[in-house]
Design an enzyme around this catalytic site. Structure first.
Site, PDB file in Angstrom:
ATOM      1  N   GLY A 137       0.754  -1.468  -0.010  1.00 51.95           N
ATOM      2  CA  GLY A 137       0.156  -0.044  -0.079  1.00 51.95           C
ATOM      3  C   GLY A 137       0.903   1.314   0.105  1.00 51.95           C
ATOM      4  N   ASP A 156       7.218   0.322   0.107  1.00 55.70           N
ATOM      5  CA  ASP A 156       7.964  -0.387   1.046  1.00 55.70           C
ATOM      6  C   ASP A 156       7.768  -0.140   2.715  1.00 55.70           C
ATOM      7  OD1 ASP A 156       9.191   2.074   1.368  1.00 55.70           O
ATOM      8  OD2 ASP A 156      11.125   1.566   0.477  1.00 55.70           O
ATOM      9  N   ASP A 162      -5.767   3.146   3.407  1.00 52.83           N
ATOM     10  CA  ASP A 162      -7.284   2.599   2.724  1.00 52.83           C
ATOM     11  C   ASP A 162      -7.971   3.989   2.867  1.00 52.83           C
ATOM     12  OD1 ASP A 162      -9.548   0.696   2.627  1.00 52.83           O
ATOM     13  OD2 ASP A 162     -10.240   2.351   3.655  1.00 52.83           O
ATOM     14  N   ASP A 258     -17.711   1.123   6.825  1.00 50.45           N
ATOM     15  CA  ASP A 258     -16.706   1.477   5.773  1.00 50.45           C
ATOM     16  C   ASP A 258     -16.175   2.897   5.808  1.00 50.45           C
ATOM     17  OD1 ASP A 258     -15.202   2.017   2.994  1.00 50.45           O
ATOM     18  OD2 ASP A 258     -16.195   0.146   2.451  1.00 50.45           O
ATOM     19  N   SER A 259     -16.206   3.872   4.715  1.00 51.00           N
ATOM     20  CA  SER A 259     -15.883   5.318   4.922  1.00 51.00           C
ATOM     21  C   SER A 259     -16.898   6.259   5.703  1.00 51.00           C
ATOM     22  CB  SER A 259     -15.623   5.914   3.594  1.00 51.00           C
ATOM     23  OG  SER A 259     -14.426   5.015   2.868  1.00 51.00           O
TER      24      SER A 259
END
Length: 347
Positions: A137, A156, A162, A258-259
Protein backbone atom coordinates in the site's frame (compact mmCIF):
# COMPACT_ATOMS: atom_id res chain seq x y z
CA UNK A 1 -38.12 20.75 -2.01
CA UNK A 2 -36.22 19.24 0.91
CA UNK A 3 -36.41 15.56 1.62
CA UNK A 4 -37.46 15.00 5.21
CA UNK A 5 -36.64 12.14 7.51
CA UNK A 6 -39.56 10.06 8.73
CA UNK A 7 -39.82 7.96 11.84
CA UNK A 8 -40.73 4.62 10.28
CA UNK A 9 -39.96 2.67 7.14
CA UNK A 10 -43.65 2.84 6.19
CA UNK A 11 -43.52 6.64 6.20
CA UNK A 12 -40.29 6.63 4.21
CA UNK A 13 -41.98 4.32 1.72
CA UNK A 14 -44.95 6.63 1.35
CA UNK A 15 -42.52 9.48 0.68
CA UNK A 16 -40.85 7.43 -2.06
CA UNK A 17 -44.14 6.33 -3.55
CA UNK A 18 -45.39 9.87 -4.09
CA UNK A 19 -42.05 10.82 -5.65
CA UNK A 20 -40.78 13.56 -3.34
CA UNK A 21 -37.14 14.55 -3.46
CA UNK A 22 -36.41 17.46 -5.80
CA UNK A 23 -32.81 18.44 -6.44
CA UNK A 24 -33.06 21.08 -9.14
CA UNK A 25 -35.27 24.07 -9.72
CA UNK A 26 -36.57 22.65 -12.98
CA UNK A 27 -37.22 18.98 -12.31
CA UNK A 28 -38.05 16.47 -9.65
CA UNK A 29 -36.77 12.89 -9.83
CA UNK A 30 -39.04 10.30 -8.24
CA UNK A 31 -37.50 8.36 -5.38
CA UNK A 32 -37.22 4.59 -5.55
CA UNK A 33 -40.43 2.82 -4.60
CA UNK A 34 -40.48 0.16 -1.88
CA UNK A 35 -43.60 -1.85 -1.09
CA UNK A 36 -45.00 -0.62 2.19
CA UNK A 37 -45.86 -4.12 3.37
CA UNK A 38 -42.28 -5.36 2.98
CA UNK A 39 -40.16 -2.36 3.91
CA UNK A 40 -37.47 -3.54 6.28
CA UNK A 41 -38.68 -7.16 6.09
CA UNK A 42 -36.48 -9.70 7.83
CA UNK A 43 -36.55 -12.01 4.78
CA UNK A 44 -34.74 -9.46 2.57
CA UNK A 45 -31.31 -10.48 1.20
CA UNK A 46 -29.71 -8.14 3.77
CA UNK A 47 -32.35 -7.27 6.38
CA UNK A 48 -32.06 -4.21 8.58
CA UNK A 49 -30.94 -5.42 12.04
CA UNK A 50 -33.84 -5.36 14.52
CA UNK A 51 -32.07 -2.79 16.71
CA UNK A 52 -31.95 -0.34 13.77
CA UNK A 53 -35.31 -0.98 12.11
CA UNK A 54 -37.04 1.83 14.00
CA UNK A 55 -34.47 4.49 13.08
CA UNK A 56 -35.89 7.31 10.94
CA UNK A 57 -35.13 6.49 7.31
CA UNK A 58 -34.99 8.20 3.95
CA UNK A 59 -34.42 6.70 0.52
CA UNK A 60 -31.66 8.22 -1.60
CA UNK A 61 -32.19 8.85 -5.31
CA UNK A 62 -30.03 7.92 -8.30
CA UNK A 63 -28.01 10.92 -9.44
CA UNK A 64 -25.51 9.60 -12.00
CA UNK A 65 -24.69 6.21 -13.50
CA UNK A 66 -20.91 5.94 -13.53
CA UNK A 67 -20.65 2.58 -15.27
CA UNK A 68 -22.66 -0.46 -16.24
CA UNK A 69 -19.88 -2.47 -14.60
CA UNK A 70 -19.82 -3.00 -10.86
CA UNK A 71 -16.85 -0.70 -10.28
CA UNK A 72 -15.91 -0.42 -6.62
CA UNK A 73 -16.00 3.36 -6.13
CA UNK A 74 -14.51 5.09 -3.08
CA UNK A 75 -12.98 8.31 -1.76
CA UNK A 76 -15.68 10.86 -2.58
CA UNK A 77 -14.46 14.47 -2.28
CA UNK A 78 -15.42 17.85 -3.74
CA UNK A 79 -12.87 20.22 -5.23
CA UNK A 80 -13.07 24.02 -5.31
CA UNK A 81 -14.88 24.01 -8.66
CA UNK A 82 -17.69 21.84 -7.36
CA UNK A 83 -16.53 18.67 -9.11
CA UNK A 84 -17.18 15.41 -7.28
CA UNK A 85 -14.02 13.32 -7.30
CA UNK A 86 -13.84 9.63 -6.47
CA UNK A 87 -11.57 6.66 -7.08
CA UNK A 88 -12.03 3.18 -8.49
CA UNK A 89 -10.36 0.66 -6.21
CA UNK A 90 -9.32 -2.23 -8.43
CA UNK A 91 -8.37 -0.11 -11.42
CA UNK A 92 -6.78 2.77 -9.51
CA UNK A 93 -8.49 5.47 -11.58
CA UNK A 94 -9.55 8.86 -10.26
CA UNK A 95 -12.78 10.23 -11.74
CA UNK A 96 -14.21 13.75 -11.77
CA UNK A 97 -17.94 14.38 -12.11
CA UNK A 98 -18.73 18.01 -12.97
CA UNK A 99 -21.79 19.92 -11.66
CA UNK A 100 -23.27 19.45 -15.16
CA UNK A 101 -22.77 15.68 -14.72
CA UNK A 102 -19.92 15.23 -17.17
CA UNK A 103 -17.62 12.39 -16.15
CA UNK A 104 -13.90 12.57 -16.91
CA UNK A 105 -10.89 10.50 -15.86
CA UNK A 106 -8.22 12.51 -14.03
CA UNK A 107 -5.87 9.60 -13.32
CA UNK A 108 -5.55 6.67 -15.71
CA UNK A 109 -5.67 3.01 -14.60
CA UNK A 110 -2.74 2.07 -12.38
CA UNK A 111 -1.57 -0.42 -9.76
CA UNK A 112 -1.98 1.77 -6.66
CA UNK A 113 -5.30 0.18 -5.67
CA UNK A 114 -6.79 3.59 -4.90
CA UNK A 115 -9.13 3.38 -1.90
CA UNK A 116 -9.37 6.90 -0.48
CA UNK A 117 -8.95 10.48 -1.62
CA UNK A 118 -8.62 13.87 0.06
CA UNK A 119 -7.77 17.24 -1.44
CA UNK A 120 -5.06 19.56 -0.13
CA UNK A 121 -5.57 23.30 0.17
CA UNK A 122 -3.15 23.73 -2.74
CA UNK A 123 -5.33 21.52 -4.93
CA UNK A 124 -3.19 18.38 -4.87
CA UNK A 125 -5.01 15.06 -4.78
CA UNK A 126 -3.86 12.81 -1.94
CA UNK A 127 -4.73 9.24 -2.92
CA UNK A 128 -4.60 6.33 -0.48
CA UNK A 129 -3.78 3.01 -2.09
CA UNK A 130 -4.03 -0.65 -1.09
CA UNK A 131 -1.47 -1.78 -3.67
CA UNK A 132 -1.53 -5.57 -3.89
CA UNK A 133 -3.86 -5.71 -0.84
CA UNK A 134 -1.11 -7.48 1.11
CA UNK A 135 1.95 -5.34 1.75
CA UNK A 136 2.45 -2.70 -0.97
CA UNK A 137 0.00 0.00 0.00
CA UNK A 138 1.02 3.62 -0.45
CA UNK A 139 -0.07 7.22 -0.40
CA UNK A 140 0.69 9.33 -3.44
CA UNK A 141 -0.24 12.82 -4.57
CA UNK A 142 -1.29 14.01 -8.00
CA UNK A 143 -1.47 17.55 -9.30
CA UNK A 144 -5.05 18.85 -9.74
CA UNK A 145 -4.99 17.77 -13.38
CA UNK A 146 -3.81 14.27 -12.41
CA UNK A 147 -0.49 14.47 -14.21
CA UNK A 148 2.30 15.10 -11.69
CA UNK A 149 2.92 12.26 -9.24
CA UNK A 150 4.76 12.32 -5.91
CA UNK A 151 5.05 9.66 -3.22
CA UNK A 152 4.35 10.48 0.42
CA UNK A 153 4.19 6.95 1.89
CA UNK A 154 6.07 4.45 -0.24
CA UNK A 155 5.05 0.83 -0.83
CA UNK A 156 8.07 -0.52 1.07
CA UNK A 157 6.68 0.84 4.37
CA UNK A 158 4.24 -2.09 4.49
CA UNK A 159 1.04 -0.12 5.12
CA UNK A 160 -2.27 -0.75 3.39
CA UNK A 161 -3.38 2.88 3.22
CA UNK A 162 -7.16 2.87 2.95
CA UNK A 163 -8.53 6.33 3.82
CA UNK A 164 -7.40 9.73 5.05
CA UNK A 165 -8.64 13.04 6.43
CA UNK A 166 -6.84 16.39 6.76
CA UNK A 167 -6.83 18.44 9.93
CA UNK A 168 -6.89 22.25 9.97
CA UNK A 169 -3.07 22.47 9.86
CA UNK A 170 -2.56 20.35 6.77
CA UNK A 171 -1.48 17.18 8.51
CA UNK A 172 -3.62 14.12 7.97
CA UNK A 173 -4.76 10.90 9.61
CA UNK A 174 -4.78 7.68 7.61
CA UNK A 175 -6.04 4.17 8.23
CA UNK A 176 -3.96 1.03 7.78
CA UNK A 177 -6.21 -1.73 6.46
CA UNK A 178 -4.00 -4.60 7.61
CA UNK A 179 -5.10 -7.28 10.04
CA UNK A 180 -7.97 -9.60 10.82
CA UNK A 181 -10.28 -10.35 13.72
CA UNK A 182 -7.65 -12.57 15.36
CA UNK A 183 -4.55 -10.65 14.22
CA UNK A 184 -5.30 -6.92 14.52
CA UNK A 185 -2.19 -5.47 12.93
CA UNK A 186 -3.74 -2.35 11.37
CA UNK A 187 -4.25 1.05 12.93
CA UNK A 188 -4.50 4.80 12.50
CA UNK A 189 -1.55 7.13 11.97
CA UNK A 190 -0.91 10.85 11.69
CA UNK A 191 1.32 12.43 9.05
CA UNK A 192 2.70 15.86 9.94
CA UNK A 193 1.95 18.89 7.73
CA UNK A 194 5.49 18.76 6.30
CA UNK A 195 4.79 15.13 5.33
CA UNK A 196 7.98 13.95 7.07
CA UNK A 197 6.79 12.34 10.31
CA UNK A 198 4.39 9.45 10.76
CA UNK A 199 3.01 9.00 14.29
CA UNK A 200 0.88 6.05 15.44
CA UNK A 201 -2.39 7.12 17.05
CA UNK A 202 -4.43 3.96 17.59
CA UNK A 203 -2.66 0.64 16.84
CA UNK A 204 -3.82 -2.98 16.95
CA UNK A 205 -6.95 -2.59 14.84
CA UNK A 206 -8.52 -5.22 12.58
CA UNK A 207 -8.51 -3.61 9.14
CA UNK A 208 -8.97 0.05 10.09
CA UNK A 209 -11.06 1.55 7.31
CA UNK A 210 -12.93 4.87 7.55
CA UNK A 211 -11.56 7.92 9.32
CA UNK A 212 -13.20 11.27 10.05
CA UNK A 213 -12.53 14.34 12.18
CA UNK A 214 -15.05 16.43 14.08
CA UNK A 215 -15.54 20.10 13.08
CA UNK A 216 -13.41 21.31 16.01
CA UNK A 217 -10.68 18.77 15.25
CA UNK A 218 -10.81 17.25 18.75
CA UNK A 219 -12.65 14.01 18.00
CA UNK A 220 -11.27 11.37 15.67
CA UNK A 221 -13.64 8.71 14.36
CA UNK A 222 -12.45 5.32 13.07
CA UNK A 223 -14.26 2.29 11.70
CA UNK A 224 -12.78 -1.13 12.25
CA UNK A 225 -13.91 -3.11 9.22
CA UNK A 226 -13.20 -6.66 10.35
CA UNK A 227 -14.58 -6.31 13.88
CA UNK A 228 -17.47 -4.02 12.96
CA UNK A 229 -16.62 -1.33 15.51
CA UNK A 230 -16.91 2.46 15.66
CA UNK A 231 -14.14 4.13 17.67
CA UNK A 232 -14.41 7.63 19.13
CA UNK A 233 -11.03 9.11 20.05
CA UNK A 234 -10.68 12.36 21.99
CA UNK A 235 -7.48 14.24 21.13
CA UNK A 236 -5.41 16.57 23.31
CA UNK A 237 -3.47 17.60 20.22
CA UNK A 238 -2.90 16.19 16.76
CA UNK A 239 -0.82 13.23 17.95
CA UNK A 240 -1.91 12.78 21.58
CA UNK A 241 -4.95 10.87 22.74
CA UNK A 242 -6.58 12.56 25.74
CA UNK A 243 -6.57 10.68 29.07
CA UNK A 244 -9.33 8.04 28.96
CA UNK A 245 -10.07 9.42 25.49
CA UNK A 246 -10.80 6.21 23.61
CA UNK A 247 -14.17 4.53 23.42
CA UNK A 248 -16.01 2.04 21.24
CA UNK A 249 -19.35 3.73 20.79
CA UNK A 250 -21.03 1.24 18.47
CA UNK A 251 -20.94 -2.39 17.41
CA UNK A 252 -22.32 -2.89 13.91
CA UNK A 253 -24.45 -5.92 13.09
CA UNK A 254 -23.49 -7.74 9.91
CA UNK A 255 -21.00 -6.47 7.34
CA UNK A 256 -19.28 -3.91 7.60
CA UNK A 257 -18.53 -0.24 8.38
CA UNK A 258 -16.63 1.53 5.61
CA UNK A 259 -15.83 5.20 4.93
CA UNK A 260 -17.17 8.11 7.01
CA UNK A 261 -17.86 11.84 6.80
CA UNK A 262 -19.01 14.47 9.29
CA UNK A 263 -21.27 17.48 8.77
CA UNK A 264 -20.95 20.96 10.26
CA UNK A 265 -23.08 19.96 13.27
CA UNK A 266 -20.76 17.08 14.10
CA UNK A 267 -23.08 14.31 12.91
CA UNK A 268 -21.25 11.28 11.55
CA UNK A 269 -22.24 9.39 8.37
CA UNK A 270 -20.99 5.80 8.03
CA UNK A 271 -21.36 3.84 4.80
CA UNK A 272 -22.23 0.19 5.44
CA UNK A 273 -20.49 -2.07 2.94
CA UNK A 274 -22.63 -4.98 1.70
CA UNK A 275 -25.82 -3.50 3.23
CA UNK A 276 -26.75 -0.72 0.80
CA UNK A 277 -27.23 1.97 3.42
CA UNK A 278 -25.65 4.73 5.48
CA UNK A 279 -26.02 5.03 9.25
CA UNK A 280 -25.99 8.50 10.80
CA UNK A 281 -24.72 9.06 14.35
CA UNK A 282 -24.82 12.15 16.55
CA UNK A 283 -21.57 13.61 17.87
CA UNK A 284 -21.62 11.16 20.79
CA UNK A 285 -21.74 8.13 18.51
CA UNK A 286 -25.42 7.28 19.01
CA UNK A 287 -27.33 6.21 15.86
CA UNK A 288 -30.10 8.65 14.97
CA UNK A 289 -30.97 8.21 11.26
CA UNK A 290 -30.30 6.02 8.25
CA UNK A 291 -30.26 6.39 4.48
CA UNK A 292 -31.33 3.49 2.28
CA UNK A 293 -29.98 2.89 -1.22
CA UNK A 294 -32.64 2.01 -3.84
CA UNK A 295 -32.68 -1.66 -4.78
CA UNK A 296 -31.23 -2.92 -1.51
CA UNK A 297 -34.44 -4.81 -0.68
CA UNK A 298 -33.91 -6.94 -3.78
CA UNK A 299 -30.18 -7.38 -3.07
CA UNK A 300 -28.94 -4.65 -5.43
CA UNK A 301 -26.54 -1.73 -4.85
CA UNK A 302 -25.39 -3.24 -1.57
CA UNK A 303 -21.74 -2.20 -1.85
CA UNK A 304 -22.17 1.30 -0.43
CA UNK A 305 -18.71 2.61 0.36
CA UNK A 306 -18.34 6.37 0.68
CA UNK A 307 -20.09 9.72 0.61
CA UNK A 308 -19.46 13.47 0.58
CA UNK A 309 -21.48 16.57 1.43
CA UNK A 310 -21.19 19.30 -1.18
CA UNK A 311 -19.49 22.39 0.34
CA UNK A 312 -21.89 25.20 1.16
CA UNK A 313 -24.90 22.88 0.95
CA UNK A 314 -26.56 19.96 2.71
CA UNK A 315 -26.53 17.80 -0.44
CA UNK A 316 -25.14 14.36 0.34
CA UNK A 317 -23.68 12.21 -2.47
CA UNK A 318 -23.18 8.47 -1.95
CA UNK A 319 -21.32 6.01 -4.16
CA UNK A 320 -22.40 2.36 -4.37
CA UNK A 321 -22.15 -0.53 -6.78
CA UNK A 322 -24.09 -3.67 -7.56
CA UNK A 323 -21.11 -6.03 -7.87
CA UNK A 324 -22.33 -8.65 -10.37
CA UNK A 325 -26.01 -7.81 -9.96
CA UNK A 326 -26.27 -5.98 -13.28
CA UNK A 327 -26.95 -2.43 -12.10
CA UNK A 328 -23.38 -1.16 -12.32
CA UNK A 329 -21.90 1.66 -10.24
CA UNK A 330 -23.95 4.72 -9.34
CA UNK A 331 -23.81 8.01 -7.47
CA UNK A 332 -26.89 8.58 -5.30
CA UNK A 333 -28.06 11.83 -3.72
CA UNK A 334 -30.13 12.91 -0.72
CA UNK A 335 -30.04 15.53 2.05
CA UNK A 336 -27.72 15.57 5.04
CA UNK A 337 -28.86 16.73 8.47
CA UNK A 338 -26.65 19.82 8.26
CA UNK A 339 -24.41 21.61 5.79
CA UNK A 340 -20.93 20.44 4.93
CA UNK A 341 -18.11 20.97 7.37
CA UNK A 342 -15.42 23.41 6.22
CA UNK A 343 -12.77 21.14 4.73
CA UNK A 344 -9.04 21.88 4.67
CA UNK A 345 -9.26 21.95 0.86
CA UNK A 346 -11.69 24.88 1.05
CA UNK A 347 -9.98 27.00 3.71
Amino acid sequence: MRMRFFSTFRQATLLAAVGLGCFTTTSCVAASTVKSDSAGALDEPVPIPPSERSLPAVIAEPYFKVSNEGLNLEGTSFDLRGNLLFVEVFGGRVFSLSPSRKLTTLVAPNKYGSAGLAIHKDGRLFVAGLGNFKDTGSLVTFSPDGRELQTVISADKGFLVDDLVFDANGGFYFTDFRGSTTEPTGGVYYVSPDLKTVTPILPHLAAANGVALSPDGKTLWITEFSKGLLHRVQLSDATTVAPFGTAITYQFTGPSPDSMRVDSAGNLYVAIYSQGRVLIFNKMGIPIRQILIPGRQQGHNLLSTSMAIKPGTDELYIVANDAKGGRGATVFRTKALAKAVLLYSHQ
